[in-house]
Write a protein that holds these residues in place. Sequence first.
Motif, PDB file in Angstrom:
ATOM      1  N   THR A  56      -3.722  -4.303  -1.923  1.00 29.43           N
ATOM      2  CA  THR A  56      -2.963  -3.837  -0.752  1.00 29.43           C
ATOM      3  C   THR A  56      -1.507  -4.291  -0.846  1.00 29.43           C
ATOM      4  OG1 THR A  56      -4.945  -4.195   0.592  1.00 29.43           O
ATOM      5  CG2 THR A  56      -2.864  -3.846   1.778  1.00 29.43           C
ATOM      6  N   LEU A  57      -0.572  -3.346  -0.784  1.00 26.95           N
ATOM      7  CA  LEU A  57       0.844  -3.710  -0.701  1.00 26.95           C
ATOM      8  C   LEU A  57       1.129  -4.265   0.698  1.00 26.95           C
ATOM      9  CD1 LEU A  57       3.767  -3.674  -1.893  1.00 26.95           C
ATOM     10  CD2 LEU A  57       3.997  -1.403  -0.873  1.00 26.95           C
ATOM     11  N   VAL A  58       1.580  -5.509   0.779  1.00 24.40           N
ATOM     12  CA  VAL A  58       1.847  -6.115   2.097  1.00 24.40           C
ATOM     13  C   VAL A  58       3.325  -6.373   2.350  1.00 24.40           C
ATOM     14  CG1 VAL A  58      -0.452  -7.155   2.257  1.00 24.40           C
ATOM     15  CG2 VAL A  58       1.451  -8.506   1.317  1.00 24.40           C
ATOM     16  N   ALA A  59       4.129  -6.388   1.290  1.00 28.23           N
ATOM     17  CA  ALA A  59       5.556  -6.687   1.485  1.00 28.23           C
ATOM     18  C   ALA A  59       6.359  -6.289   0.258  1.00 28.23           C
ATOM     19  CB  ALA A  59       5.744  -8.184   1.746  1.00 28.23           C
ATOM     20  N   SER A  60       7.668  -6.105   0.458  1.00 29.02           N
ATOM     21  CA  SER A  60       8.597  -6.005  -0.671  1.00 29.02           C
ATOM     22  C   SER A  60       9.845  -6.803  -0.332  1.00 29.02           C
ATOM     23  CB  SER A  60       8.957  -4.547  -0.983  1.00 29.02           C
ATOM     24  OG  SER A  60       9.900  -4.039  -0.067  1.00 29.02           O
ATOM     25  N   VAL A  61      10.374  -7.455  -1.368  1.00 27.11           N
ATOM     26  CA  VAL A  61      11.616  -8.220  -1.236  1.00 27.11           C
ATOM     27  C   VAL A  61      12.682  -7.459  -2.007  1.00 27.11           C
ATOM     28  CG1 VAL A  61      12.729 -10.463  -1.571  1.00 27.11           C
ATOM     29  CG2 VAL A  61      10.247 -10.337  -1.179  1.00 27.11           C
ATOM     30  N   HIS A  62      13.671  -6.966  -1.270  1.00 28.61           N
ATOM     31  CA  HIS A  62      14.704  -6.107  -1.857  1.00 28.61           C
ATOM     32  C   HIS A  62      16.070  -6.745  -1.631  1.00 28.61           C
ATOM     33  CE1 HIS A  62      17.685  -2.778  -1.234  1.00 28.61           C
ATOM     34  NE2 HIS A  62      17.122  -2.309  -2.327  1.00 28.61           N
ATOM     35  N   THR A  98       7.251  -7.577  11.582  1.00 31.33           N
ATOM     36  CA  THR A  98       7.079  -6.580  10.518  1.00 31.33           C
ATOM     37  C   THR A  98       8.318  -5.687  10.479  1.00 31.33           C
ATOM     38  OG1 THR A  98       5.916  -5.099  12.025  1.00 31.33           O
ATOM     39  CG2 THR A  98       4.551  -6.535  10.653  1.00 31.33           C
ATOM     40  N   PHE A  99       8.565  -5.063   9.321  1.00 29.92           N
ATOM     41  CA  PHE A  99       9.751  -4.204   9.198  1.00 29.92           C
ATOM     42  C   PHE A  99       9.603  -3.282   7.985  1.00 29.92           C
ATOM     43  CE2 PHE A  99      10.526  -8.667   7.978  1.00 29.92           C
ATOM     44  CZ  PHE A  99      10.622  -8.562   6.603  1.00 29.92           C
ATOM     45  N   GLY A 100      10.381  -2.206   8.018  1.00 36.03           N
ATOM     46  CA  GLY A 100      10.412  -1.268   6.903  1.00 36.03           C
ATOM     47  C   GLY A 100       9.239  -0.307   6.907  1.00 36.03           C
ATOM     48  N   THR A 101       9.218   0.568   5.907  1.00 36.97           N
ATOM     49  CA  THR A 101       8.118   1.524   5.750  1.00 36.97           C
ATOM     50  C   THR A 101       7.707   1.532   4.285  1.00 36.97           C
ATOM     51  OG1 THR A 101       9.489   3.427   5.174  1.00 36.97           O
ATOM     52  CG2 THR A 101       9.124   3.035   7.524  1.00 36.97           C
ATOM     53  N   VAL A 102       6.483   1.972   4.044  1.00 40.69           N
ATOM     54  CA  VAL A 102       5.975   1.933   2.670  1.00 40.69           C
ATOM     55  C   VAL A 102       6.823   2.773   1.716  1.00 40.69           C
ATOM     56  CG1 VAL A 102       4.191   3.670   3.177  1.00 40.69           C
ATOM     57  CG2 VAL A 102       3.920   2.161   1.205  1.00 40.69           C
ATOM     58  N   GLU A 103       7.234   3.957   2.149  1.00 45.55           N
ATOM     59  CA  GLU A 103       8.007   4.824   1.237  1.00 45.55           C
ATOM     60  C   GLU A 103       9.359   4.236   0.870  1.00 45.55           C
ATOM     61  OE1 GLU A 103       8.007   8.882   2.874  1.00 45.55           O
ATOM     62  OE2 GLU A 103       7.261   9.485   0.885  1.00 45.55           O
ATOM     63  N   SER A 104       9.894   3.358   1.723  1.00 46.72           N
ATOM     64  CA  SER A 104      11.197   2.760   1.403  1.00 46.72           C
ATOM     65  C   SER A 104      11.078   1.328   0.881  1.00 46.72           C
ATOM     66  CB  SER A 104      12.127   2.831   2.616  1.00 46.72           C
ATOM     67  OG  SER A 104      11.556   2.208   3.725  1.00 46.72           O
ATOM     68  N   ALA A 105       9.891   0.981   0.385  1.00 48.91           N
ATOM     69  CA  ALA A 105       9.684  -0.398  -0.076  1.00 48.91           C
ATOM     70  C   ALA A 105      10.506  -0.758  -1.313  1.00 48.91           C
ATOM     71  CB  ALA A 105       8.203  -0.656  -0.340  1.00 48.91           C
ATOM     72  N   THR A 106      11.005   0.229  -2.055  1.00 46.99           N
ATOM     73  CA  THR A 106      11.895  -0.105  -3.177  1.00 46.99           C
ATOM     74  C   THR A 106      13.361   0.081  -2.787  1.00 46.99           C
ATOM     75  OG1 THR A 106      11.768   2.136  -4.115  1.00 46.99           O
ATOM     76  CG2 THR A 106      10.193   0.501  -4.968  1.00 46.99           C
ATOM     77  N   ALA A 107      13.605   0.490  -1.523  1.00 43.72           N
ATOM     78  CA  ALA A 107      14.982   0.736  -1.071  1.00 43.72           C
ATOM     79  C   ALA A 107      15.427  -0.226   0.017  1.00 43.72           C
ATOM     80  CB  ALA A 107      15.107   2.168  -0.565  1.00 43.72           C
ATOM     81  N   ASP A 108      14.483  -0.989   0.562  1.00 44.74           N
ATOM     82  CA  ASP A 108      14.814  -1.955   1.614  1.00 44.74           C
ATOM     83  C   ASP A 108      13.621  -2.901   1.741  1.00 44.74           C
ATOM     84  OD1 ASP A 108      16.181  -3.257   3.619  1.00 44.74           O
ATOM     85  OD2 ASP A 108      16.331  -1.516   4.953  1.00 44.74           O
ATOM     86  N   VAL A 284      10.752  -6.425  -5.367  1.00 44.44           N
ATOM     87  CA  VAL A 284       9.555  -7.195  -5.714  1.00 44.44           C
ATOM     88  C   VAL A 284       8.447  -6.828  -4.726  1.00 44.44           C
ATOM     89  CG1 VAL A 284       8.639  -9.493  -6.151  1.00 44.44           C
ATOM     90  CG2 VAL A 284      11.087  -9.046  -6.493  1.00 44.44           C
ATOM     91  N   LEU A 285       7.453  -6.087  -5.215  1.00 50.00           N
ATOM     92  CA  LEU A 285       6.352  -5.622  -4.364  1.00 50.00           C
ATOM     93  C   LEU A 285       5.192  -6.617  -4.433  1.00 50.00           C
ATOM     94  CD1 LEU A 285       8.169  -3.136  -4.543  1.00 50.00           C
ATOM     95  CD2 LEU A 285       6.146  -1.714  -4.867  1.00 50.00           C
TER      96      LEU A 285
END
Length: 289
Positions: A56-62, A98-108, A284-285
Amino acid sequence: EHLEKVRNRSIRVARSCKDLRDRYDEREDGVYYLTTGNGMLYQTYCDMTTAGGGWTLVASVHENSVYGRCTVGDRWSSQQGSNADLPDGDGNWSNRNTFGTVESATADDFKNPGYYDITAEDMSVWHIPNNFPLEFWNMEAAAVLRYHTENRFLRLYGGNLFQLFKQYPVRYNVGSCGDRGPAIPIVYDHGDKESTRMLYGPNSRREFEPGFITFRAINWESAAMAICSGVKPTVGCNTEHYCIGGGGYFNPEEQCGDFPSFDYDRLGKEQGWSASKEMTEAAVLLFYR
Ligand code: G3P
Ligand code: CA
Ligand code: CA
C-alpha cells in the motif's frame, strides 16, 4: 471494461492493499479504494506484483525546491522556517494530518490515512522521477531505486511509521548522533549497493554503508532526519546530505527542508556533499505491507 473495473474496485471494502490481495485476489498494480477503521474512504496505489504484492502506498516525500529553507512545500520538515522553538516542524511524521492525492504523489507531497491506520510488517520504497505519470510507475527501468524489507521489522515498532516515529521523534535536539533509530537491511528490486552509493555525494559515501533503510538519524548539529533511504550512517553524522524529512530546526538554516542539504555543493553536481541530480529530482514513495 475499464469503467467496470473501477466500479468493481469501488465496492470492495479493505483496509490495505494486502487485504485486497488476500480477500479479493486483486493482482493488478494501480489505484484502489481503501477504508480506514473509522470508515474513511480514500484512494491510493497498490503494488500487487513486487515480491508477492499487497503493498500500500501511504506517503511520498517530494522536494519542490532544494534551495528552499523550510518553506512552502516542505511538509516533511517545516513550512514555517528553520526555528528552534518549533523542534517538530510541521510534525507530519507522527500526526494524523493527510495531504495530496495519489496521482500527484511524484509531483508533490502525499500522505493518506493508511500511514497511521494500517498495521503492517514491512516497507517498500520507490524513488521515481518527479512528475512521472502513475500509469508508468511500475516500469522497473523508470525507477532511480527500488527496494523492500522482509524481516517484518514494523512489528517491533507498532506496525507503521506513525507509531515508529512516536518512539523515535523527528525532533530537533532530541538526542545526539549516536541516538539514531533502527537500520533495517533491504532487498533490492531495482539497483544494488553500488548504485545506491553512487546516488549520493562522494563525501557522503565515506560515512554510510549501503543496503539499509535507517530511521530517525541525527546530525552533528542535533537536527533530526526521518529516513536515510538505502543507507545506514556509520562513521559520520553529516546525515543532512543523504537523509530526508526532518524536524523544524537545522543549523545552518540553509540545510532545513524535505531533502535537507542534498544541494550543499550545488544541486546535482555529484561532487562534495551534494546528492546526485537523479536522486534530488525524484520523489520517495513509501509503501507498507
Ligand atoms: O556537512 C558538511 C559540513 O559539515 C562541512 O564539511 O567538508 O567542510 O568538513 P567539510
Ligand atoms: Ca515536499
Ligand atoms: Ca554537516
